[in-house]
Design an enzyme around this catalytic site. Structure first.
Site, short mmCIF file in Angstrom:
data_model
loop_
_atom_site.label_atom_id
_atom_site.label_comp_id
_atom_site.label_asym_id
_atom_site.label_seq_id
_atom_site.Cartn_x
_atom_site.Cartn_y
_atom_site.Cartn_z
CE LYS A 1 -3.66 -0.33 2.37
NZ LYS A 1 -4.63 -0.50 3.41
NE ARG B 1 -7.15 2.49 5.05
CZ ARG B 1 -7.79 2.50 3.89
NH1 ARG B 1 -7.24 3.06 2.83
NH2 ARG B 1 -8.96 1.94 3.77
N GLY C 1 -8.03 -7.60 4.53
CA GLY C 1 -8.88 -7.79 5.70
C GLY C 1 -8.22 -8.48 6.88
CG MET D 1 -2.57 -7.44 9.39
SD MET D 1 -0.90 -7.03 8.97
CE MET D 1 -1.05 -6.63 7.26
NE ARG E 1 -6.21 -4.43 -2.60
CZ ARG E 1 -6.67 -4.56 -1.38
NH1 ARG E 1 -5.86 -4.47 -0.36
NH2 ARG E 1 -7.94 -4.76 -1.15
CG HIS F 1 -4.56 -44.20 2.82
ND1 HIS F 1 -5.90 -44.30 2.58
CD2 HIS F 1 -3.94 -44.97 1.91
CE1 HIS F 1 -6.09 -45.12 1.57
NE2 HIS F 1 -4.91 -45.55 1.15
NE ARG G 1 2.22 -43.27 -2.87
CZ ARG G 1 2.09 -41.95 -3.09
NH1 ARG G 1 1.32 -41.51 -4.04
NH2 ARG G 1 2.76 -41.09 -2.34
NE ARG H 1 6.40 -46.82 -3.72
CZ ARG H 1 5.83 -45.89 -2.94
NH1 ARG H 1 6.51 -44.81 -2.58
NH2 ARG H 1 4.60 -46.04 -2.54
CD GLU I 1 10.69 -43.55 0.42
OE1 GLU I 1 9.67 -42.86 0.50
OE2 GLU I 1 10.70 -44.70 -0.05
CB SER J 1 12.18 -40.78 -7.36
OG SER J 1 10.99 -40.04 -7.24
N GLY K 1 11.51 -39.08 -2.14
CA GLY K 1 10.20 -39.30 -1.51
C GLY K 1 10.10 -38.32 -0.36
CB THR K 2 9.59 -34.68 -0.37
OG1 THR K 2 8.45 -34.73 -1.22
CG2 THR K 2 10.82 -34.34 -1.18
CG ASN K 3 4.83 -37.64 0.78
OD1 ASN K 3 4.81 -36.43 0.61
ND2 ASN K 3 4.18 -38.49 0.01
CG ASP K 4 8.10 -42.28 3.81
OD1 ASP K 4 7.50 -42.30 4.90
OD2 ASP K 4 7.79 -43.01 2.85
CE1 TYR L 1 10.31 -37.59 -11.51
CE2 TYR L 1 12.40 -37.81 -12.65
CZ TYR L 1 11.45 -38.32 -11.78
OH TYR L 1 11.65 -39.52 -11.17
C1 PEP Z 1 7.20 -40.31 -0.26
O1 PEP Z 1 7.52 -40.84 0.80
O2 PEP Z 1 7.39 -39.11 -0.49
C2 PEP Z 1 6.53 -41.09 -1.31
C3 PEP Z 1 6.27 -40.56 -2.49
O3 PEP Z 1 6.14 -42.34 -0.99
P1 PEP Z 1 4.82 -42.69 -0.15
O4 PEP Z 1 4.05 -41.42 0.02
O5 PEP Z 1 4.10 -43.71 -0.91
O6 PEP Z 1 5.41 -43.19 1.13
MG MG Z 2 7.58 -43.02 0.88
#
Ligand code: PEP
Ligand code: MG
Length: 872
Positions: free
Chosen positions: A22, A92, A101, A103, A336, A454, A558, A614, A742, A761, A763-766, A848
């Site tokens: 602003k 402001r 909205g 703040m 803005r 899940h 999977r 996998r 992972e 690859s 596995g960023t979840n684990d 990728y």
């Molecule tokens: C992960 O762990 O990032 C992954 C892609 O495998 P999954 O979610 O099946 O454990």
């Molecule tokens: Mg995994």
């Protein structure tokens, strides 16, 4: 000495970081010679200093504020607290990124009894003055002193009732004076002190309140949802007041240079005569469309349209402007880049290029990637949604809208859907066994689980609406309680996977439409980006969907999801309860043709694109029944006694299955499973390659590896099996073997592991789970406390933790390339579809990202934006 305060005339549009959006735009409009009420901006650095100084405004900053107040007085010719010509200001907030909205704002600051009287003399309009005064007391008490707003509304309502009037505008001067007196009395009673009459005290308290509002709960939530770091802080704009409520020759309004919901190139907005800004927003009176200003104030309308045009050309984007007319003179209070729907964003982007106003690269940065999502899923009919009230809120786990009759087991949902009912699967939490029910249902609602639970992962994969982790949901056998309301099986519930809202009853949905602009725009996106985007897909149907959304391959199949199909679960269970290798092989032989068929289907859809498959990942107990009746039924089916089967089920029970006997550990214990899966993959590829068309090169991926020897062990099984089949077939099928990274240990030893892996690859979840030591299923229970205390600002399962887990990823990428320079690097965790995470993966030079099909367009756009900002 650090400069903490800038006059509008000292700044410019490029100073957003310091002056906030602003402030920078007010400076820019001032430089453009537009009619802007003058003032000054207190910088975002002052805000951060306020927090560093234990929520105090340091002496030197106070001095600068009052020094600039004097400069402002000189410019406006008015004086703070003056009896002859008093200056009133608005205070402001304005952060670097717009947070509409979230703040606080205070108007009419500088009023006290004496100033009010002198303003009456100046304006000859006592009603206006006392209206402004009572508004100020109300706002200051609410925003700065945290007295409940509704108490003031109650006092107003009481007075209106007594006077027998409906509208605020029907109250006269004496009524306004009475309100001022009663508000002040209320203040004294509740605060134990008089309402502050010294304008300088008012000003400092208001500035503090704006700084404080940077950390109010809704601002914290907004920042988390919009990737805005908490250390940006907010600037504060102190601007000389102009009054839209000075009489019938005054007014105020908001306008957009293009329609924010459709993108149509036409001035769009509304205004109210004799009103202040809050009246337009609050909906107390119905505003008039901006076009009608042409009839009542043609000169002002003309001037305004010229300014709007000038601003749009200057910023080369659709503008959202606030204006005020004071006694027939137009003032611009703000401009803005306007917020807009996804549909409008695409139309505006395509139009701006066609009009020669912007390049493709520029417009690509103007569309919010996450917004594209709303174009891909069914939505609630906006009119119907307006009339509905949510009864609970969970995590917005998978976007879209769903409405259906609720069922509590997958079988019941499937049976009801088979009868033609629209169903909603409601579970405490879902497990892979619920997959059929999830397919059959319109949407999924769970009481437990986080964004990578899940239910969430599977639902996103299917593009199916899901609200997860809804604490206010209690699931019983034949009914649920949602936010205290009982809903029986078969009754209707509606859920919004984009907001997490849960409603009782039916809300109609409409199919999302994708306009031609979408395709044009995505064409530009693909021309520009360098990061490839694949999809996580487990079935030929998902793979087709992925292609429609522009995926360039499959980054993760999977295979366990295929084990759950109703017609094969018996064979899978037989495999699990087998007592010896022979028995297990017999069972695996039953599964083999089914898996081969799955892979053939996927390869056929994806001809010419890479496909990563996998090997089995989850622990085996997930495939076995847990309830007594189910175990009994299965035992009967398999010719075992209850005790025999129950023993196996018990022996497979794990305390922490996420850390348990899963991933490549299964292949270490039961090599024949990896052998069967390899056979299915290789035979499928050979079969499909016999058909005309591009050749398939399967990528076989080993999950959860932590050591080179572990990978070697599994790879040996794969290559031995594959090479024998290929030799026997007389073909020259090429295939690759790679691994997931992972487990932190794998990232640390990535140079060694890369000697065996042709691709990584992530596995960023684990990897996130194990780096934080947070379970991905239930970290949501306590993450809220971490956000509140600003220990972590984001859900690391939704937005990749670049500072911690990211270091492991960067290290692994570097180590991997050190021993195998051409190693292919990708990401297949949920973060592959998160825009800010995609930016990090691009910057790390990965090849990728892979995400659920419905997030592919989002990842494509995020990748293009990163390429524009940071070419590689
Ligand atoms: C992960 O762990 O990032 C992954 C892609 O495998 P999954 O979610 O099946 O454990
Ligand atoms: Mg995994």
């Amino acid at each position: 000495m650090t400069k903490y305060v800038y006059l509008f005339s000292e700044g410019n549009g490029n100073m957003r970081e310091l002056l906030g959006g602003k402030g920078a735009n007010l400076a820019e409009m001032t430089n453009l010679g537009l009619p802007v009420p003058q003032g000054f901006t207190i910088t975002t650095e002052a805000c951060m200093r306020y927090y560093a100084d234990n929520e105090n405004i340091a002496e030197d900053i106070q001095e600068q504020i009052f020094e600039y107040l004097e400069k402002m007085e000189a410019i406006t010719g008015k004086k703070f607290g003056d009896k002859a010509n008093p200056l009133l200001v608005s205070v402001r907030s304005g952060a670097r990124a717009s947070m509409p909205g979230m703040m606080d704002t205070i108007l009419n600051l500088g009023l006290n009894d004496e100033v009010a009287e002198s303003m009456v003399k100046l304006t000859n309009n006592p009603r206006f003055v006392y209206d402004s005064y009572r508004r100020f007391i109300q706002m200051f008490s609410d925003v700065v002193m945290e007295l409940p707003k509704h108490k003031f509304e109650e006092i107003i309502d009481e007075l209106k009732e007594r006077k027998n009037v409906k509208l605020d505008t029907e109250l006269d001067t004496d009524d306004m004076k009475e309100l001022v007196a009663r508000f002040k009395a209320f203040y004294l009673e509740n605060k134990g002190e008089e309402f502050p009459s010294d304008p300088k005290v008012q000003l400092l308290e208001a500035v503090k309140a704006v700084f404080r509002s940077w950390n109010n709960p809704r601002a914290i939530t907004y920042r988390r949802l919009n990737d805005i770091p908490s250390d940006w802080g907010t600037a504060v704009n102190v601007q000389s007041m102009v009054f839209g409520n000075m009489g019938d020759n005054s007014g105020t309004g908001v306008a957009f240079t293009r329609n924010p919901s459709t993108g149509e190139k036409k001035l769009y907005g509304e205004f109210l005569m004799n009103a202040q800004g809050e009246d337009v927003v609050a909906g107390i009176r119905t505003p008039n469309p901006i076009s009608s200003l042409q009839d009542t104030q043609p000169e002002i309308y003309k001037q305004f349209t010229e300014i709007a045009d000038k601003l749009e050309k200057h910023y080369r984007d659709m503008q959202d402007m606030e204006f005020t007319i004071e006694n027939g003179k137009l003032y611009m209070l703000q401009t803005r880049n306007g917020k807009r729907t996804a549909q409008a964003a695409l139309k505006i982007a395509v139009d701006l290029v066609a009009e020669g106003m912007c390049t493709k690269e520029e417009v690509i940065l103007k569309v919010e990637p996450k917004q594209l999502d709303s174009l891909l899923h069914p939505q609630f009919d906006p009119e119907k949604l307006k009339k509905a009230t949510p009864v609970a809120k969970g995590l917005p786990a998978s976007p879209g809208a769903a409405c259906g009759q609720i069922y509590f087991t997958a079988e019941d949902a499937v049976a009801a859907a088979a009868k033609g009912q629209k169903t909603l699967l409601v579970r405490l939490e879902t497990s892979p066994e619920d997959i059929e029910g999830m397919v059959a249902a319109e949407g999924i609602l769970t009481a437990r689980g986080g964004m990578t639970s899940h239910a969430a992962v599977v639902a996103r994969g299917m593009g199916k609406c899901c609200v997860a982790g809804c604490d206010a949901l209690k699931v019983y056998e034949k009914y649920v309680e949602i936010g205290g309301h009982r809903v029986n099986e078969g009754e209707f519930v509606s859920i919004d996977g984009s907001t997490g809202n849960v409603y009782i009853g039916v809300i109609d949905t409409v199919e999302a439409t994708v306009s031609g602009d979408f395709a044009t725009f995505m064409g530009w996106v693909d021309e520009i980006r360098s990061l490839k985007v694949r999809a996580n897909a487990d079935t030929p149907r998902d793979a087709k969907q992925a292609l429609v959304f522009g995926a360039e391959g499959i980054g993760l199949t999977r295979t366990e999801h295929m084990f759950f199909e109703a017609d094969r679960i018996a064979a899978v269970r037989e495999m699990i309860v087998s007592k010896n290798v022979e028995q297990r092989r017999r069972a695996l032989n039953k599964i083999l043709p089914m898996q081969r068929g799955d892979f053939e289907g996927i390869f056929r859809v994806m001809r010419g694109y890479p496909v990563t498959i996998r090997l089995l990942d989850p622990p085996l107990h997930e495939f076995l029944p847990q309830e007594k009746e189910d175990i009994e039924a299965l035992a009967k089916e398999m010719g075992l006694t209850f005790d025999e089967l129950n023993e196996t089920v018990k022996s497979l029970h794990e305390f922490n299955p996420m850390m348990g006997h899963r991933g490549c550990r299964l292949a270490v214990s039961y090599p024949e499973i990896a052998e069967m899966q390899t056979r299915a993959i290789i035979e499928a590829a050979i079969n499909v390659n016999k058909e005309p068309g591009p050749k398939v090169i399967p990528e076989i991926m080993v999950p959860l590896v932590g050591d080179k020897k572990e990978l070697q062990f599994v790879k040996n099984i794969i290559t031995k099996t594959a090479d024998a089949i290929i030799a026997e077939s007389g073909t020259d099928l090429k295939y690759m073997v790679g691994t997931m990274i992972e487990i932190p240990r794998a990232a640390i030893n990535a140079d060694e592991i890369a000697q065996e892996a042709e691709f990584f690859s992530f596995g960023t979840n684990d990897l996130t789970q194990m780096t934080f030591g947070f379970s991905r299923d239930d970290a949501g229970k306590f993450l809220g406390d971490y956000y509140q205390n600003k220990i972590y600002e984001f859900d690391p399962f939704a937005k990749f933790d670049t500072e911690g887990t990211g270091k492991l990823l960067a290290m692994a990428a570097k180590l991997g390339r050190s021993t195998r320079p051409d190693i292919k690097l990708g990401v297949c965790g949920e973060h592959g579809g998160d825009p800010s995470s995609v930016e990090f993966f691009h910057d790390q030079g990965l090849n990728y990202v892979s995400c659920s099909p419905f997030r592919v367009p989002i990842a494509r756009l995020a990748a293009a934006q990163t390429q524009v900002k940071n070419p590689r």
